[in-house]
Structure formats: C-alpha cells, structure tokens
Design an enzyme around this catalytic site. Structure first.
Site, mmCIF file in Angstrom:
data_model
loop_
_atom_site.group_PDB
_atom_site.id
_atom_site.type_symbol
_atom_site.label_atom_id
_atom_site.label_comp_id
_atom_site.label_asym_id
_atom_site.label_seq_id
_atom_site.Cartn_x
_atom_site.Cartn_y
_atom_site.Cartn_z
ATOM 1 N N HIS A 144 -24.775 -19.847 56.344
ATOM 2 C CA HIS A 144 -24.653 -18.429 56.681
ATOM 3 C C HIS A 144 -23.422 -18.293 57.583
ATOM 4 O O HIS A 144 -23.091 -19.233 58.309
ATOM 5 C CB HIS A 144 -25.931 -18.047 57.439
ATOM 6 C CG HIS A 144 -26.076 -16.590 57.739
ATOM 7 N ND1 HIS A 144 -25.433 -15.976 58.773
ATOM 8 C CD2 HIS A 144 -26.827 -15.635 57.139
ATOM 9 C CE1 HIS A 144 -25.774 -14.695 58.805
ATOM 10 N NE2 HIS A 144 -26.617 -14.459 57.821
ATOM 11 N N ASP B 185 -29.396 -24.642 62.074
ATOM 12 C CA ASP B 185 -29.673 -23.213 61.979
ATOM 13 C C ASP B 185 -31.059 -23.076 61.359
ATOM 14 O O ASP B 185 -31.253 -23.282 60.166
ATOM 15 C CB ASP B 185 -28.595 -22.562 61.097
ATOM 16 C CG ASP B 185 -28.928 -21.111 60.774
ATOM 17 O OD1 ASP B 185 -30.036 -20.650 61.111
ATOM 18 O OD2 ASP B 185 -28.067 -20.442 60.169
ATOM 19 N N GLN C 174 -34.051 -19.687 58.688
ATOM 20 C CA GLN C 174 -34.946 -19.583 57.530
ATOM 21 C C GLN C 174 -35.941 -20.745 57.468
ATOM 22 O O GLN C 174 -36.706 -20.843 56.522
ATOM 23 C CB GLN C 174 -34.142 -19.555 56.220
ATOM 24 C CG GLN C 174 -33.146 -18.437 56.108
ATOM 25 C CD GLN C 174 -33.814 -17.069 56.036
ATOM 26 O OE1 GLN C 174 -35.003 -16.951 55.785
ATOM 27 N NE2 GLN C 174 -33.034 -16.039 56.278
ATOM 28 N N LYS D 145 -37.285 -12.787 62.217
ATOM 29 C CA LYS D 145 -37.635 -13.410 60.926
ATOM 30 C C LYS D 145 -39.004 -14.069 61.003
ATOM 31 O O LYS D 145 -39.482 -14.680 60.048
ATOM 32 C CB LYS D 145 -36.573 -14.438 60.528
ATOM 33 C CG LYS D 145 -35.213 -13.762 60.274
ATOM 34 C CD LYS D 145 -34.227 -14.696 59.675
ATOM 35 C CE LYS D 145 -32.798 -14.210 59.792
ATOM 36 N NZ LYS D 145 -32.412 -13.201 58.821
ATOM 37 N N CYS E 192 -24.128 -12.792 53.497
ATOM 38 C CA CYS E 192 -23.439 -13.378 54.662
ATOM 39 C C CYS E 192 -23.243 -14.877 54.470
ATOM 40 O O CYS E 192 -23.307 -15.653 55.434
ATOM 41 C CB CYS E 192 -24.183 -13.109 55.963
ATOM 42 S SG CYS E 192 -24.225 -11.390 56.388
HETATM 43 N N1 PMP Z 1 -28.624 -18.115 59.536
HETATM 44 C C1 PMP Z 1 -29.351 -17.898 58.456
HETATM 45 C C2 PMP Z 1 -29.642 -19.027 57.519
HETATM 46 C C3 PMP Z 1 -29.852 -16.629 58.218
HETATM 47 O O1 PMP Z 1 -30.583 -16.396 57.132
HETATM 48 C C4 PMP Z 1 -29.571 -15.591 59.136
HETATM 49 C C5 PMP Z 1 -30.079 -14.188 58.891
HETATM 50 N N2 PMP Z 1 -29.860 -13.702 57.620
HETATM 51 C C6 PMP Z 1 -28.817 -15.879 60.249
HETATM 52 C C7 PMP Z 1 -28.351 -17.148 60.430
HETATM 53 C C8 PMP Z 1 -28.483 -14.841 61.261
HETATM 54 O O2 PMP Z 1 -29.634 -14.397 61.921
HETATM 55 P P1 PMP Z 1 -29.548 -13.184 62.929
HETATM 56 O O3 PMP Z 1 -28.880 -12.070 62.195
HETATM 57 O O4 PMP Z 1 -30.969 -12.900 63.264
HETATM 58 O O5 PMP Z 1 -28.749 -13.637 64.100
#
Ligand code: PMP
Length: 544
Positions: free
Chosen positions: A123, A200, A203, A226, A364
């Site tokens: 991401h 990270d 997920q 999440k 993203c």
């Molecule tokens: N890393 C991953 C794998 C994600 O799926 C996400 C959210 N889509 C993020 C980072 C970013 O999370 P946040 O927007 O809550 O900071």
C-alpha cells in the site's frame, strides 16, 4: 468453528448491515477499506462521554483519572491482543501515521550505502514513507519482487539481503490480492542479515491470534477503523529495546521529562512518542473493538473470512470476462478483479445500484495494480459478518450485469439484448408501471418530420397511424418511425432500442418475445396486436 460464532447473531451487532441501498438489502463488501463498528463499541464511546470524559494525563481530578485509566486500560488490551507489553504500544492516528512517524524516527539511524527493501505489494502507506526516507538520506530503495502467483518471492529477498540492508518493509496481508505474507519467515531472513523489519498489519490483524513475539517483527503498524474502532486511531508497536533507543519526532505536551527555555529531555516510551492530547476516545474504542473481536474468537473470525474469500474467488472465476488479480497460495480478506469490457468505476456503480458496495480504483497500491497490466480494479473484501448468500449476491449481480458488459464491448448478441430488455421491463413492476414506461419511451422517440408522414410509409392494419422507414447500411438496420398515439410511439422506441444498428440477418432470425414475456401487450386490443406484428414483419423483412 466456535459454537458461539454465529454470523446471524453477530450481524445483530451491526445495524447498518440490515439497511437497504437503492431498494436492495445492503451487501457491504468494502471491509478492507473500513470495518463497520459494532454496537458494543459505539456504546463504549457513548458511555465514556456520558460518564468519564476529560483530558488524559493532565489532571488530578477524578474525571481525568477515570479518562486516563480508560485509555491506559485500552493500551493494556491492545498489548494483550498482540502479545506485547504496554510500553511497546504507541497510539497513533492509524497505519499511515505509524509508518510515517517510524520512518522519521529511523532516519538518523540509517548509514550511507545501506538499502531499504520494500515488497512489491505494498500500500502507498508502506512505500512512500520509505521513498521519502531514501530521498532524504540517500539510501537505496529496492523492491522485493513477487513470483508469478503474486506471492512475495522469498528467494529474491534472500538475494537482495546479501547487500547491507537497513530495513525490510512488508505487508502482512495485501490489501489488493489478499495474499498472506509469511511474516515470521521474512523477519527471520531480515534478522539473519542484520536488518530491521516493519510489518504493515492494516489487513492482517484478523488473521487469528497475533503474537508479535512469534512473528518477531521489530515494528508493527495497524489501524483501529479496520478492526471496528473509530477512525483516526492506530498503533505503532515497537520492540522495547528499539523504542528506548529512538528519539521522538513530534514535540509538545505530554512527552517530556523536563523542559527549560533552551532544551528538553524526553519522557519514557510510549508517552514520549505521543505528543499532544492523544486520541484517547479512539484508543478506548480500539480497546473495546479488540475485546469484541476476542469474545467472538480470533481463530473463528480468521477461518470464516478465509472461507468467504475462497468462495469469492471461486464465484468470480466462474464469471466470463472477469479476471481476478493473482493466485497467491494463501489469501484472505480481499479479492481484486476487473472486467475487460467496462471501466471498474462503471461496474462499481452498477453493483451499487444492486445494493452491493465494493471498492474501485487503484487501491492505493498503484505499482502493484499496474504490474497486472491495469490501472484500476474492483475489490470485494469480506469480513466475519458477511454471509455466503452475500457472496452469491455479488456473483448473481455480476452475471446480471454481464450481458450489459458484453454489450458495452459490442459482444452482446441480439437475443441477449432482448433478454436483458425483458428482464429490465419486468423488473419495473406491474402492468401500470410497464405502461408508464412505454409513455416515457414515447417521449424519447424523435418525431418524424411532417413531410415524411406519407401514406406510403403508413403501416397498414394498425389501430392508429404508424409511419415506418427502415434503412440498411453495411448489413445493419436503422429505423425511423412515428405514430399519432403515445403507446405506439413507446413501442417504436423500444423496437428501435432493440434493433437499431443490429445486423439484419440476426434480426430476421430473432423470435421477438419482448411483448409476450412482459406486460407491455397485456392490454393491446387484437387490432393493435396485429398492427405490432405488421411493424415487426416490416422490420424483419428489411432488405439486406
Ligand atoms: N496498509 C494497508 C495494507 C491498507 O490496506 C491500508 C488501508 N487501506 C493502509 C495501509 C492505510 O491505513 P490507514 O488509511 O488507516 O492509515
């Protein structure tokens, strides 16, 4: 599965799942973007404001103590949930915030010539902060490639680690393909090469019991929203020994040991990394969310989410024209896909009209999505409160949309087009609704100029006047027509929508079922019926 794990019961904690969108029961399959908040978490937030709210770590009064206790109890819950100690839990605004802050914290540790390794499935939150770190420090940023199935290529990682590596950054679970990374193996390889690991976990936190000691990662970032908590709260876990050695990068209230006009000393972790009033209500909501997930059983949650994901992949693979991204050996929580013939945004909107919420875009994770040769995709991401029926609803919806998709690619046969029109007209409701539709259609028919309403163009045998011209161009039929009644103008417009631009041979071979299988002809007099049949005959006999 746990006896206590009942999706029907669980769904009662999520009233939003019982709502409708565009007249259809909502199917919420955008859980990788954010999980819905269960009622017990909402109640916990409410009760904090009703009973205990005050700023934390600031006052001796009872309310401030209660609020501080609530936040610190939440920190204990988080620590317990991931197998860490409380001083290893830094509250942040979310995964993105955690990783950005960490990158700044580590910046003065990296030596010139060292490299930063980032997996190819990241991401942007776990990529751009490292791009920036590399830009600011001159360190090399290298990407750990994926194998042909979309899993992280561990052999390539081993190869890359032969160079002096400062840090390895990888997602636990990809938010695009749902690929589950073997975090323990990644950390073992990285540590053997003397590198730090940042995981990270945005997920990955619902993959059963999380134990940072077993994973042995140095840092783990995740987001509350999440997991059923508020937005704007997240966690950066760091090993105690590392956090103690790092300096804060945000400064202000609540993080100092002592301050004079010229300089300051820092408090102990985690407070020294939480400058300013923390999002204590967020932290409390996260504690409540983790308690909620713990009560349901993390293993049961993980098992059900994997089963739903497998079912999702299977049903998507059955739909012609749909391509699923990647075939990772283990995946959970997210499946991305696209249809050749239609932009994902259009398909997403069509699914939405059937009550189905999926994510569209590049997720993203633009480099990863583009490595599959597309710019945008759709993503369905199930959570523990989803049902197999909902996965079927997505499959049915895609099958229903499919002829339209193929029409968009000019691949829909005339018979399929007729089928779709029949479905759509019948979906309108009863005879009255279908007649009202005919009247609307009548208004869409471009009127014939008066000079074209000649006796020669009149279709004989109609109860009212109908003028009809057909023209063939390169084997395709085009119709110009008009009538003095709205009903017949509606019929003509529908026939134009069915036949205009279609191949004349296909038209003459098509059994027209549009009127028998809908309510449109229900109140036609026999004269009108004969008239419509004559119109059809004239259209079908158009010269090639
Ligand atoms: N890393 C991953 C794998 C994600 O799926 C996400 C959210 N889509 C993020 C980072 C970013 O999370 P946040 O927007 O809550 O900071």
């Amino acid at each position: 599965m746990d006896k206590t794990f009942s999706v029907t019961e669980i769904r009662k904690d999520f009233p939003i799942l019982n709502t409708k969108r565009h007249g259809y029961p909502l199917v919420y399959l955008d859980n990788a973007a954010t999980l819905q908040m269960p009622v017990p978490v909402q109640e916990r937030i409410r009760s904090h404001y009703d009973r205990d709210n005050a700023n934390v770590h600031r006052g001796v009064h009872a309310l401030s103590q209660a609020s501080t206790n609530a936040m610190e109890t939440a920190r204990e819950t988080v620590a317990r949930f991931i197998g860490a100690d409380t001083d290893e839990i830094i509250f942040t605004a979310g995964t993105t915030d955690s990783i950005n802050m960490l990158a700044r914290m580590l910046e003065d540790r990296i030596r010139p010539g060292q490299q930063i390794l980032v997996s190819a499935m990241e991401h942007h939150s776990n990529l751009i902060p490292w791009q920036e770190m590399s830009r600011r420090t001159g360190a090399d940023l290298e990407i750990i490639p994926l194998d042909s199935q979309g899993d992280l290529n561990l052999e390539a990682l081993e190869q890359l680690l032969q160079r002096d590596t400062f840090l390895v950054a990888a997602a636990w679970v990809s938010n695009v393909t749902g690929a589950v990374n073997p975090v323990d193996k990644i950390t073992a390889l990285a540590h053997a090469a003397g590198a730090l690991t940042v995981i990270d976990g945005a997920q990955g936190m619902k993959l059963g019991v999380t134990d940072v000691t077993a994973l042995d990662c140095d840092f783990l970032a995740f987001s509350g929203h999440k997991l059923g908590a508020l937005t704007g709260i997240g966690v950066l876990y760091g090993k105690r020994s590392l956090l103690k050695a790092l300096a804060p990068v945000r400064f202000g209230g609540g993080m100092v040991g002592h301050t004079d006009y010229r300089s300051s000393t820092w408090g102990m972790p985690p407070q020294c990394f939480e400058a300013g009033t923390p999002h204590y209500v967020g932290a409390i909501s996260l504690g409540a969310a983790l308690e909620y997930l713990t009560a349901l059983g993390p293993e049961s949650i993980a098992r059900w989410e994997e089963q739903l994901t497998t079912a999702l992949v299977q049903s998507l693979s059955l739909i012609p024209g749909i391509t699923v991204l990647g075939t990772p050996r283990r995946r959970t929580g997210a499946v991305s896909f696209y249809a050749e013939s239609i932009h994902p945004f259009d398909l997403g909107v069509m699914l939405d009209t059937l009550g189905i919420a999926v994510r569209t875009g590049h997720m993203c994770a633009q480099p990863l999505v583009e490595s599959f040769g597309v710019h945008h995709v759709l993503r369905a991401s199930p959570a523990f409160y989803n049902t197999m029926e909902e996965i079927n609803r997505l499959e049915d919806a895609l099958k229903r949309i499919n002829p339209v998709l193929r029409g968009a690619a000019e691949m829909m046969t005339l018979a399929e087009k007729q089928e779709l029109m029949i479905q759509n007209i019948n979906a309108l409701g009863d005879c009255f609704d279908q007649y009202s539709y005919l009247i609307v259609k009548a208004q869409q028919l471009t009127p014939l100029p008066e000079e074209m309403k000649t006796p020669a163009a009149l279709v004989p045998g109609c109860q009212s006047q109908v003028w009809l011209y057909t023209r063939t161009e390169n084997g395709r039929l085009f119709i110009l027509a008009d009538s003095d009644t709205l009903i017949l103008r509606g019929v003509l417009q529908i026939l134009r929508e069915l036949f205009d631009g279609e191949n004349v041979t296909e038209i003459s071979a098509l059994p027209v079922r549009l009127f028998q299988e809908t309510e449109l002809a229900a109140t036609f007099t026999s004269d009108r019926n004969t008239g419509v049949q004559t119109i059809l005959r004239k259209i079908r006999n158009a010269p090639e």
